[in-house]
Enzyme design. Structure first.
Site, mmCIF file in Angstrom:
data_model
loop_
_atom_site.group_PDB
_atom_site.id
_atom_site.type_symbol
_atom_site.label_atom_id
_atom_site.label_comp_id
_atom_site.label_asym_id
_atom_site.label_seq_id
_atom_site.Cartn_x
_atom_site.Cartn_y
_atom_site.Cartn_z
ATOM 1 C CG PHE A 158 60.524 32.008 42.585
ATOM 2 C CD1 PHE A 158 61.636 31.109 42.907
ATOM 3 C CD2 PHE A 158 60.889 32.606 41.239
ATOM 4 C CE1 PHE A 158 62.860 31.181 42.448
ATOM 5 C CE2 PHE A 158 62.105 32.662 40.778
ATOM 6 C CZ PHE A 158 62.991 31.596 41.279
ATOM 7 C CB THR A 194 61.030 24.850 35.632
ATOM 8 O OG1 THR A 194 62.581 24.919 35.652
ATOM 9 C CG2 THR A 194 60.845 25.492 37.073
ATOM 10 N NE ARG A 227 68.621 22.019 33.338
ATOM 11 C CZ ARG A 227 67.908 22.599 34.529
ATOM 12 N NH1 ARG A 227 68.212 22.010 35.727
ATOM 13 N NH2 ARG A 227 66.915 23.355 34.209
ATOM 14 C CG ASN A 253 59.290 21.441 39.799
ATOM 15 O OD1 ASN A 253 59.771 20.899 41.008
ATOM 16 N ND2 ASN A 253 59.797 22.194 39.058
ATOM 17 C CG HIS A 307 67.148 21.157 42.333
ATOM 18 N ND1 HIS A 307 67.166 22.466 41.914
ATOM 19 C CD2 HIS A 307 68.260 20.927 42.514
ATOM 20 C CE1 HIS A 307 68.332 22.998 41.800
ATOM 21 N NE2 HIS A 307 69.110 22.029 42.224
ATOM 22 N NE ARG A 352 61.209 19.881 37.184
ATOM 23 C CZ ARG A 352 62.314 20.508 37.084
ATOM 24 N NH1 ARG A 352 62.526 21.102 35.990
ATOM 25 N NH2 ARG A 352 63.051 20.784 38.072
ATOM 26 C CE LYS A 396 62.298 21.143 43.190
ATOM 27 N NZ LYS A 396 61.413 22.410 42.388
#
Length: 139
Positions: free
Chosen positions: A57, A91, A85, A112, A115, A102, A9
């Protein structure tokens, strides 16, 4: 072999974490079969996160994801979705396990760092959103 999408991100790119994310992917044995840096437009971010359109959000997420460059990657490997994951962590970075991306690098729930697709159908949509078949170097 399973495929999944990874996004570093804008916060991860800005903070110089691309190499660290790639290092962890490779250490986990996930193969990067496509990779590029892009700057999503607001419309692209809204299309990508359309499933969240009615969520509170949505506005802040799409604004954030179009605020700077991101790195999108297609990962391949056995159980790639679950393995990535697990490597990312929860998350909410405060709930993420020690040693996850994260937990180690996120600064808030939205910022974070990464993705990842959450299911095979989602992965297929997300990969197709950013890559055409000629850009993917799989077997």
């Amino acid at each position: 072999m399973e495929r999944t999408l990874s996004i570093v991100k804008p916060d991860g790119v800005e903070r110089g974490l691309i190499g660290e994310v790639v290092r962890r992917l490779e250490k986990e044995g996930l193969k990067i079969i496509a990779m590029k840096m892009i700057h999503m437009t607001r419309a692209q971010a809204e299309g990508f996160y359309a499933v969240h359109r009615e969520r509170p959000f949505f506005e802040s997420l799409t604004t954030f994801m179009s605020s700077g460059p991101v790195v999108v990657m297609v990962l391949e490997g056995e159980d790639a979705i679950l393995r990535y994951r697990t490597l990312m962590g929860a998350t909410n970075y405060k709930d993420a396990a020690e040693g996850t991306i994260r937990r180690d690098f996120a600064t808030e729930i939205e910022r974070n760092v990464v993705h990842g697709s959450d299911a095979p159908d989602t992965a297929a949509f997300e990969i197709g959103y950013f890559f055409n078949s000629f850009e993917i170097m799989g077997r």
